[in-house]
Write an enzyme that holds these catalytic residues in place. Sequence first.
Site, PDB file in Angstrom:
ATOM      1  N   GLY A 220       0.803  -1.213   0.000  1.00 51.69           N
ATOM      2  CA  GLY A 220       0.000   0.000   0.000  1.00 51.69           C
ATOM      3  C   GLY A 220       0.833   1.258   0.000  1.00 51.69           C
TER       4      GLY A 220
ATOM      5  N   SER B  31       3.903  -5.571  -3.165  1.00 55.40           N
ATOM      6  CA  SER B  31       4.094  -4.135  -3.309  1.00 55.40           C
ATOM      7  C   SER B  31       5.017  -3.631  -2.198  1.00 55.40           C
ATOM      8  CB  SER B  31       2.735  -3.426  -3.313  1.00 55.40           C
ATOM      9  OG  SER B  31       2.873  -2.090  -3.733  1.00 55.40           O
TER      10      SER B  31
END
Length: 548
Positions: free
Chosen positions: A133, A219
């Site tokens: 995120g 991520s």
Amino acid sequence: MSYRYHLRSFLTLVAIAGTVHATSLSSASSHVQVTLNGTTVIGKHSSDRDVDFFGGIKYGHAQRFEVAEPYAFSNLTGESINATNFGKACFQPLFGEGLTFDDLSDDCLNINIFRPARAQAKSLPVLIWIYGGAYVQGDSSMYDGANLVARSIAQGKPILFASINYRLGPWGFPQGIAATTAGLLNLGLKDQLLALQWVQDNIEIFGGDPTQVTIVGQSAGGGSIQLHHLNPAADHLFRASIMQSPSTVPFFNGTIREAYWAQLSLLAGCPTSLDLRCLQEVDDEILWNASLPLFSTVGDAIRGGDYPFVPNIDGDLILGSPAALESSGSLLRKPFIIGTNLDEGTTFAPFGLQNESDFLAFLASNTNPLAGAEVVGATPTVLALYPDMPSLYGPAAANEGFPLGAQFTRASAVAADAGFLEPVRFFAQAAVNNSDSDVYVYRFSAQESVTNASLGVTHGVELPFLFEADKYDDALSNALAEAWIGFVVDLEPSIRLNGRSAQWPRYTSDDGQVVEFVGGKQEAHLIPDTFELNRTDFIAANPDIFAH
């Protein structure tokens, strides 16, 4: 289009992989318990999947802008705690539909455990999930570990799944002169290490084996794991890792983003950014509201100074630029799986770029602000490597009438190569050449994962195939789960290549074979690690341009 839009789009995508803040274990549940340092921890058992869940267990505690300390259960005044639901999420500037402001807290350093029922007397391999995120959003409740545990049971290789929360945004990654001077950079990374130590100390009570821990993240979660591979102090905390589309942010010391910290301080009503006490004491909602305008103005993609709250070179956890450390042989000698998606950059490239001038402005604002002369000198080469020929770039739908801008796929290619493909390729090659690690590389290209044709196989689209077995119980989903679970258990991932079971070949510097997940009847096949090689070679040879 602002970076804020892209973050929200990403959270909407990732929400597909998880659930709302309460656990998704079925209504057919009953209580189960363990004893942790004299405290009874009460979880719940799902009979339909035969999985136990313990949620919201504190592993650490900290006041705002402080290094977290271990949380000691022996200090509890009560005799039991209710661990039947997830705990609070950490404060963060932006959050997805599954959370509200009331779900956020400074008291958020908690861990969740999904295990096969009756596993307490066993010693199972452990998968620890670290969410992504962009270091500004995320929550462990978004990822339902019960499905992976149930799949591992069906596969005959049961595992224990744990997920952790860590601090985000200005709460987890303070910036500027004051934070640097006070030694408060990278608090979110330190939270992760504290959680990993908690697992070492306590996971046996739940039936896990602390010597068989694999950390897995996507991520920013994958990017965090890359940094842990460069930290000798983390060597005892895990034996292997899986990094899905690890994001590489530009790396600087903590003072370069002083302007952002000054803006945050001003918006929170603090007279100066040089004294943290004011920001430590302001009301939660004031600080949260003060953080929001920064995401209306920061840039997209790989801009050197435009990620306001990210890890920094601190001389402690991060001793220097990752590229330099990897080249010097500083990587821990541990096996790992690492890979990228076909169209990573479409999540990060800005919309509305229409001409060469727009593309040049994109390059100027998405490269290292401290390397201006090098950037100017390299621009002709960049333009030659990324010519204004839309047919060279994907996805094809984004080039049909250019709904997102005539330069969108061109900019997306730069964002993908500099932010993902080159750092992943460089990391894998450095591990093979300098630490003799067992490395497995993949590319996720399955068209059945596409939810927006103009974005293609973009960042994060593989997550539902791992976490939502009830929705994606197909060959592709099973192939991913089989490989990931097999690696967690055996450190040798098996895979279905061209529809047949096979061992995943190790990546080598001489013969870099990559498993490409394509879906359909074929499921996966092998390809040479030569795609976009001329572009990534240039980026690797010029790390300062992108602050790698």
